[in-house]
Design a protein around this motif. Sequence first.
Motif, PDB file in Angstrom:
ATOM      1  N   ASP A 264     -15.354  -6.153  -2.374  1.00  0.00           N
ATOM      2  CA  ASP A 264     -14.508  -5.332  -1.508  1.00  0.00           C
ATOM      3  C   ASP A 264     -13.842  -6.302  -0.532  1.00  0.00           C
ATOM      4  O   ASP A 264     -14.304  -7.439  -0.388  1.00  0.00           O
ATOM      5  CB  ASP A 264     -15.343  -4.301  -0.738  1.00  0.00           C
ATOM      6  CG  ASP A 264     -14.526  -3.090  -0.311  1.00  0.00           C
ATOM      7  OD1 ASP A 264     -14.657  -2.016  -0.938  1.00  0.00           O
ATOM      8  OD2 ASP A 264     -13.731  -3.215   0.648  1.00  0.00           O
TER       9      ASP A 264
ATOM     10  N   SER B 286      -8.961   0.742   5.213  1.00  0.00           N
ATOM     11  CA  SER B 286     -10.012   0.745   4.202  1.00  0.00           C
ATOM     12  C   SER B 286     -10.773   2.062   4.296  1.00  0.00           C
ATOM     13  O   SER B 286     -11.544   2.274   5.219  1.00  0.00           O
ATOM     14  CB  SER B 286     -10.930  -0.456   4.484  1.00  0.00           C
ATOM     15  OG  SER B 286     -12.185  -0.264   3.920  1.00  0.00           O
TER      16      SER B 286
ATOM     17  N   TYR C 297       0.868  -1.171   0.000  1.00  0.00           N
ATOM     18  CA  TYR C 297       0.000   0.000   0.000  1.00  0.00           C
ATOM     19  C   TYR C 297       0.916   1.236   0.000  1.00  0.00           C
ATOM     20  O   TYR C 297       2.060   1.167   0.443  1.00  0.00           O
ATOM     21  CB  TYR C 297      -0.908   0.006   1.240  1.00  0.00           C
ATOM     22  CG  TYR C 297      -2.186  -0.800   1.046  1.00  0.00           C
ATOM     23  CD1 TYR C 297      -2.135  -2.126   0.642  1.00  0.00           C
ATOM     24  CD2 TYR C 297      -3.438  -0.236   1.242  1.00  0.00           C
ATOM     25  CE1 TYR C 297      -3.296  -2.870   0.444  1.00  0.00           C
ATOM     26  CE2 TYR C 297      -4.605  -0.972   1.050  1.00  0.00           C
ATOM     27  CZ  TYR C 297      -4.521  -2.286   0.648  1.00  0.00           C
ATOM     28  OH  TYR C 297      -5.680  -3.008   0.454  1.00  0.00           O
TER      29      TYR C 297
ATOM     30  N   THR D 149     -17.440   7.416  -0.328  1.00  0.00           N
ATOM     31  CA  THR D 149     -18.025   7.231  -1.657  1.00  0.00           C
ATOM     32  C   THR D 149     -19.348   7.988  -1.734  1.00  0.00           C
ATOM     33  O   THR D 149     -19.841   8.497  -0.721  1.00  0.00           O
ATOM     34  CB  THR D 149     -18.203   5.727  -1.960  1.00  0.00           C
ATOM     35  OG1 THR D 149     -18.676   5.565  -3.289  1.00  0.00           O
ATOM     36  CG2 THR D 149     -19.158   5.030  -0.998  1.00  0.00           C
TER      37      THR D 149
HETATM   38  C1  LIG Z   1     -12.485   5.203  -1.435  1.00  0.00           C
HETATM   39  S1  LIG Z   1     -13.319   3.662  -1.547  1.00  0.00           S
HETATM   40  C2  LIG Z   1     -13.855   3.706  -3.231  1.00  0.00           C
HETATM   41  C3  LIG Z   1     -15.315   3.476  -3.346  1.00  0.00           C
HETATM   42  C4  LIG Z   1     -15.898   3.631  -4.750  1.00  0.00           C
HETATM   43  N1  LIG Z   1     -15.233   2.763  -5.682  1.00  0.00           N
HETATM   44  C5  LIG Z   1     -15.825   5.068  -5.224  1.00  0.00           C
HETATM   45  O1  LIG Z   1     -15.006   5.397  -6.073  1.00  0.00           O
HETATM   46  O2  LIG Z   1     -16.614   5.875  -4.732  1.00  0.00           O
HETATM   47  C6  LIG Z   1     -11.973   2.481  -1.588  1.00  0.00           C
HETATM   48  C7  LIG Z   1     -12.434   1.061  -1.341  1.00  0.00           C
HETATM   49  O3  LIG Z   1     -11.378   0.178  -1.711  1.00  0.00           O
HETATM   50  C8  LIG Z   1     -11.405  -0.923  -0.845  1.00  0.00           C
HETATM   51  N2  LIG Z   1     -10.118  -1.625  -0.863  1.00  0.00           N
HETATM   52  C9  LIG Z   1      -8.922  -1.204  -0.374  1.00  0.00           C
HETATM   53  N3  LIG Z   1      -7.989  -2.168  -0.517  1.00  0.00           N
HETATM   54  C10 LIG Z   1      -8.623  -3.219  -1.121  1.00  0.00           C
HETATM   55  C11 LIG Z   1      -8.213  -4.503  -1.528  1.00  0.00           C
HETATM   56  N4  LIG Z   1      -6.952  -4.911  -1.328  1.00  0.00           N
HETATM   57  N5  LIG Z   1      -9.103  -5.324  -2.109  1.00  0.00           N
HETATM   58  C12 LIG Z   1     -10.397  -4.920  -2.294  1.00  0.00           C
HETATM   59  N6  LIG Z   1     -10.858  -3.715  -1.918  1.00  0.00           N
HETATM   60  C13 LIG Z   1      -9.985  -2.873  -1.341  1.00  0.00           C
HETATM   61  C14 LIG Z   1     -11.709  -0.297   0.500  1.00  0.00           C
HETATM   62  O4  LIG Z   1     -12.194  -1.245   1.427  1.00  0.00           O
HETATM   63  C15 LIG Z   1     -12.725   0.767   0.120  1.00  0.00           C
HETATM   64  O5  LIG Z   1     -14.030   0.281   0.280  1.00  0.00           O
END
Ligand SMILES: C[S@@+](CC[C@H](N)C(=O)[O-])C[C@H]1O[C@@H](n2cnc3c(N)ncnc32)[C@H](O)[C@@H]1O
Length: 267
Positions: free
Chosen positions: A129, A64, A21, A68
């Motif tokens: 997710d 996380s 990350y 959104t």
């Molecule tokens: C800022 S939100 C984006 C939500 C939506 N896609 C938007 O653009 O409004 C980021 C999301 O990525 C997910 N995320 C982060 N790392 C991840 C991973 N390794 N695998 C799956 N989801 C992940 C987080 O849990 C979070 O729900």
Amino acid sequence: MEVNLLLDAIHQRYGYDFRNYARASMERRIRQLCSRIGCQHLSEMIPQLLHDDSFLEKMIREFSITVTDMYRDPFVYRCLRQQVVPRLKTYPFIKIWLAGCATGEEVYSLAILLHEEGLYERSIIYATDFNDIALEQAKEGIYQLDRMKTFSDNYKQAGGRASLSDYYQLSGKGCVIKADLKKNITFANHNLVTDSVFGEMQLIACRNVLIYFDKTLQARVLQLFRDSLAFDGFLCLGSKESLRFSLLENDMKVVDAKAKVYQKKVP
Ligand SMILES: C[S@@+](CC[C@H](N)C(=O)[O-])C[C@H]1O[C@@H](n2cnc3c(N)ncnc32)[C@H](O)[C@@H]1O
């Protein structure tokens, strides 16, 4: 050094891999958690992490970011309507993967768009997710009334054809997305770092997730998307994400540079 030890411990104990990350924000979040729970040094969290399973949940919540909105960046949905939907209409059956769906606002935005374009009945949306708490909220599809004004404005700007209020019902808990819009959505836990491809998608949307990853992890995940797309399939990324300088630049053509919509080339 201490951050590396902590991330190694999470990986070895639970299989969750946060080592790639983006470092600066990851370190900041770990330090915030450390001081919140009263630890002086990051390494003090390691024994807790190893012996207390609930600690992992705290970590996932920390890493996380689930911010959104419905129809976030309305111009992206306009682009999907105008440039992607016509191609989707040529398929008898449409598979869509929405990765990093957080609490579901984006999923229902897309479901409404497909419904208005007469495509929902022949579509299946896989919404994934790695955060189970967010996924549960996404499945429920209940949003607070005070957010609906913004969502409705976005929906109109995105070219929505009706009134957003046609798609939810008011209840004591908030605004509940109607069941009809949920029936073709499958919510599932999928970790982009460690899990594998989803096959033959006509559209993959993964917005505002790659920004949390370093270059190595971004490259891995982009490859995962390329391998999960059908030829001619579309990829939609977030406004601060792109395929520029990635290995996919030659495999994908740009459909709309601003909306970050790409299409896989036929070989
Ligand atoms: C800022 S939100 C984006 C939500 C939506 N896609 C938007 O653009 O409004 C980021 C999301 O990525 C997910 N995320 C982060 N790392 C991840 C991973 N390794 N695998 C799956 N989801 C992940 C987080 O849990 C979070 O729900």
